[in-house]
Design an enzyme around this catalytic site. Sequence first.
Site, PDB file in Angstrom:
ATOM      1  N   CYS A   1       0.736  -1.123   0.003  1.00 38.35           N
ATOM      2  CA  CYS A   1       0.053  -0.023   0.253  1.00 38.35           C
ATOM      3  C   CYS A   1       0.871   1.182   0.092  1.00 38.35           C
ATOM      4  O   CYS A   1       0.317   2.155  -0.137  1.00 38.35           O
ATOM      5  CB  CYS A   1      -1.038  -0.017   1.229  1.00 38.35           C
ATOM      6  SG  CYS A   1      -1.966  -1.349   1.133  1.00 38.35           S
TER       7      CYS A   1
ATOM      8  N   ASN B   1     -10.063  -0.164  -0.964  1.00 38.52           N
ATOM      9  CA  ASN B   1      -8.578  -0.004  -0.750  1.00 38.52           C
ATOM     10  C   ASN B   1      -8.161  -0.665  -2.035  1.00 38.52           C
ATOM     11  O   ASN B   1      -8.154  -1.908  -2.341  1.00 38.52           O
ATOM     12  CB  ASN B   1      -8.087  -0.820   0.385  1.00 38.52           C
ATOM     13  CG  ASN B   1      -6.711  -0.857   0.596  1.00 38.52           C
ATOM     14  OD1 ASN B   1      -5.948  -0.280  -0.281  1.00 38.52           O
ATOM     15  ND2 ASN B   1      -6.321  -1.406   1.551  1.00 38.52           N
TER      16      ASN B   1
ATOM     17  N   HIS C   1      -3.074   7.472   2.313  1.00 37.44           N
ATOM     18  CA  HIS C   1      -3.724   5.850   1.580  1.00 37.44           C
ATOM     19  C   HIS C   1      -5.110   5.460   2.275  1.00 37.44           C
ATOM     20  O   HIS C   1      -5.349   5.735   3.444  1.00 37.44           O
ATOM     21  CB  HIS C   1      -2.595   4.694   2.094  1.00 37.44           C
ATOM     22  CG  HIS C   1      -3.037   3.314   1.959  1.00 37.44           C
ATOM     23  ND1 HIS C   1      -3.654   2.956   0.641  1.00 37.44           N
ATOM     24  CD2 HIS C   1      -3.341   2.238   2.606  1.00 37.44           C
ATOM     25  CE1 HIS C   1      -4.005   1.620   0.665  1.00 37.44           C
ATOM     26  NE2 HIS C   1      -3.921   1.210   2.089  1.00 37.44           N
TER      27      HIS C   1
HETATM   28  O1  UT7 Z   1      -3.771  -1.292   3.532  1.00 40.24           O
HETATM   29  C1  UT7 Z   1      -3.140  -2.139   4.092  1.00 40.24           C
HETATM   30  C2  UT7 Z   1      -3.166  -2.091   5.255  1.00 40.24           C
HETATM   31  N1  UT7 Z   1      -4.397  -2.623   5.899  1.00 40.24           N
HETATM   32  C3  UT7 Z   1      -5.005  -1.791   7.003  1.00 40.24           C
HETATM   33  O2  UT7 Z   1      -4.653  -0.695   7.278  1.00 40.24           O
HETATM   34  C4  UT7 Z   1      -6.357  -2.517   7.522  1.00 40.24           C
HETATM   35  C5  UT7 Z   1      -6.058  -2.463   8.979  1.00 40.24           C
HETATM   36  N2  UT7 Z   1      -7.274  -3.069   9.587  1.00 40.24           N
HETATM   37  C6  UT7 Z   1      -8.659  -2.674   9.738  1.00 40.24           C
HETATM   38  O3  UT7 Z   1      -8.738  -1.559   8.854  1.00 40.24           O
HETATM   39  C7  UT7 Z   1      -9.356  -3.358  10.558  1.00 40.24           C
HETATM   40  O4  UT7 Z   1      -8.819  -3.991  11.314  1.00 40.24           O
HETATM   41  C8  UT7 Z   1     -10.486  -3.996   9.821  1.00 40.24           C
HETATM   42  C9  UT7 Z   1     -11.563  -3.305   8.989  1.00 40.24           C
HETATM   43  C10 UT7 Z   1     -10.089  -5.142   8.752  1.00 40.24           C
HETATM   44  C11 UT7 Z   1     -11.512  -4.736  10.691  1.00 40.24           C
HETATM   45  O5  UT7 Z   1     -12.127  -4.056  11.625  1.00 40.24           O
HETATM   46  P1  UT7 Z   1     -11.924  -4.110  13.234  1.00 40.24           P
HETATM   47  O6  UT7 Z   1     -12.781  -3.174  13.923  1.00 40.24           O
HETATM   48  O7  UT7 Z   1     -10.605  -4.352  13.758  1.00 40.24           O
HETATM   49  O8  UT7 Z   1     -12.787  -5.660  13.445  1.00 40.24           O
HETATM   50  P2  UT7 Z   1     -12.148  -7.111  13.912  1.00 40.24           P
HETATM   51  O9  UT7 Z   1     -11.202  -7.872  12.997  1.00 40.24           O
HETATM   52  O10 UT7 Z   1     -11.784  -6.847  15.574  1.00 40.24           O
HETATM   53  O11 UT7 Z   1     -13.693  -7.880  13.999  1.00 40.24           O
HETATM   54  C12 UT7 Z   1     -14.674  -7.529  14.906  1.00 40.24           C
HETATM   55  C13 UT7 Z   1     -15.873  -8.617  14.798  1.00 40.24           C
HETATM   56  C14 UT7 Z   1     -15.319  -9.888  14.747  1.00 40.24           C
HETATM   57  O12 UT7 Z   1     -16.543 -10.646  15.383  1.00 40.24           O
HETATM   58  P3  UT7 Z   1     -16.213 -11.208  17.138  1.00 40.24           P
HETATM   59  O13 UT7 Z   1     -15.188 -11.704  16.955  1.00 40.24           O
HETATM   60  O14 UT7 Z   1     -16.154  -9.720  17.820  1.00 40.24           O
HETATM   61  O15 UT7 Z   1     -17.571 -11.637  17.119  1.00 40.24           O
HETATM   62  C15 UT7 Z   1     -15.236 -10.397  13.370  1.00 40.24           C
HETATM   63  O16 UT7 Z   1     -15.489 -11.810  13.297  1.00 40.24           O
HETATM   64  O17 UT7 Z   1     -16.351  -8.394  13.321  1.00 40.24           O
HETATM   65  C16 UT7 Z   1     -16.212  -9.813  12.659  1.00 40.24           C
HETATM   66  N3  UT7 Z   1     -16.360  -9.371  11.352  1.00 40.24           N
HETATM   67  C17 UT7 Z   1     -17.268  -9.014  10.536  1.00 40.24           C
HETATM   68  N4  UT7 Z   1     -18.543  -8.768  10.838  1.00 40.24           N
HETATM   69  C18 UT7 Z   1     -19.206  -8.498   9.704  1.00 40.24           C
HETATM   70  C19 UT7 Z   1     -15.054  -9.399  10.653  1.00 40.24           C
HETATM   71  N5  UT7 Z   1     -15.387  -9.121   9.431  1.00 40.24           N
HETATM   72  C20 UT7 Z   1     -16.778  -8.706   9.269  1.00 40.24           C
HETATM   73  C21 UT7 Z   1     -17.497  -8.477   8.050  1.00 40.24           C
HETATM   74  N6  UT7 Z   1     -18.866  -8.295   8.339  1.00 40.24           N
HETATM   75  N7  UT7 Z   1     -16.952  -8.213   7.152  1.00 40.24           N
END
Ligand code: UT7
Length: 328
Positions: A115, A285, A255
Amino acid sequence: MSRKAAITGVSAYLPDDVLTNFDLEKIVETNDEWITSRTGIKERRILKDDRLGTSFMAAEAVKSLLAKTNTAPEEVDLVIVATVTPDYFFPSTANLVCTQVGIPNVGSFDILAACSGFIYALGMGSQFIEAGKYKKVIVVGADKMSSIIDWQDRTTCILFGDGAGAVMLEPNEEGNGLIDFNLHSDGTGEDHLIMKGGGSRFPASQSTLDNKLHYIRQEGQAVFKFAVTKMADTAANIMEANGLTGEDIAYLVPHQANKRIIDATARRMGIGEDKVMMNINKYGNTTAGTIPLCLYDYESKLKKGDNLILAAFGGGFTWGSAYIKWAY
Ligand code: UT7
């Protein structure tokens, strides 16, 4: 006044097909509210034609860049493409772009910095101009992320989109252009954001296919923690090094991985939302594509002499920033 490398034109290519959050609700267990509140993404573009790779989008962006800047293909001195989704390992995507556009026999190569790729490529391209070696360097950021997405993995498939942006770099003697840039990397990020299969460690095999190693995998929370700190750090550092405060900045060009990361970076820089380029809602992204796509969308709002801070964080980990004085 020393010679700078200035952006003298921006162009882009976005595939026509739109994939909305509501479309994704039909593919994986997700919903528009979750995606919007966690990321800021509403829809993304997908290059659906299986026969076309990243070079197609990059070449389309370059063709329109040449038309827009009144440049003949023969005038171009160098082409650099930042991408993590090259058509092939080799030949490089930049080689293919030159041929598709009709740019004859010039140097061309790819940069792989995920990225952060566009900032790396911009820094690289500018060196040839500042040194007086070349007069017209094209820098492209392009990715067909849909080609490495596991459409059963809701933690990644909602994040990414396809697209390409291209800029022309030319010498500037008025003090405008790329003033400064910082590049960073930390290979301990390997486990958190990676596509394992197909390289020399895990060459393509039945086993890599069975284990889905040809898809991007991300530990979102771990990457988020690094991204939020490093992107804000690199943006704040380049401002401090150049004696800039929030008031001096016309735009942050971040980004586009997550609106929450972008907001945190803007807060650290001391700037309001009105000074942040944002199009993650439309494109998601697009990896190396995000920053030139922002410049393309906001080009009409920019004025000569505007101070822009570019900042990115991505796989590797890689991160970096650039300070540009807009040249037109
Ligand atoms: O560009 C390259 C660099 N990348 C980045 O900068 C990305 C950095 N990371 C992020 O932007 C975030 O971590 C994400 C957007 C990928 C995820 O957001 P988050 O707030 O960190 O969510 P999480 O991974 O902690 O997941 C929270 C909950 C989980 O459920 P439980 O364990 O709390 O029951 C996930 O299973 O959300 C669930 N979940 C979803 N629910 C609905 C994960 N993906 C989804 C989804 N829809 N697509």
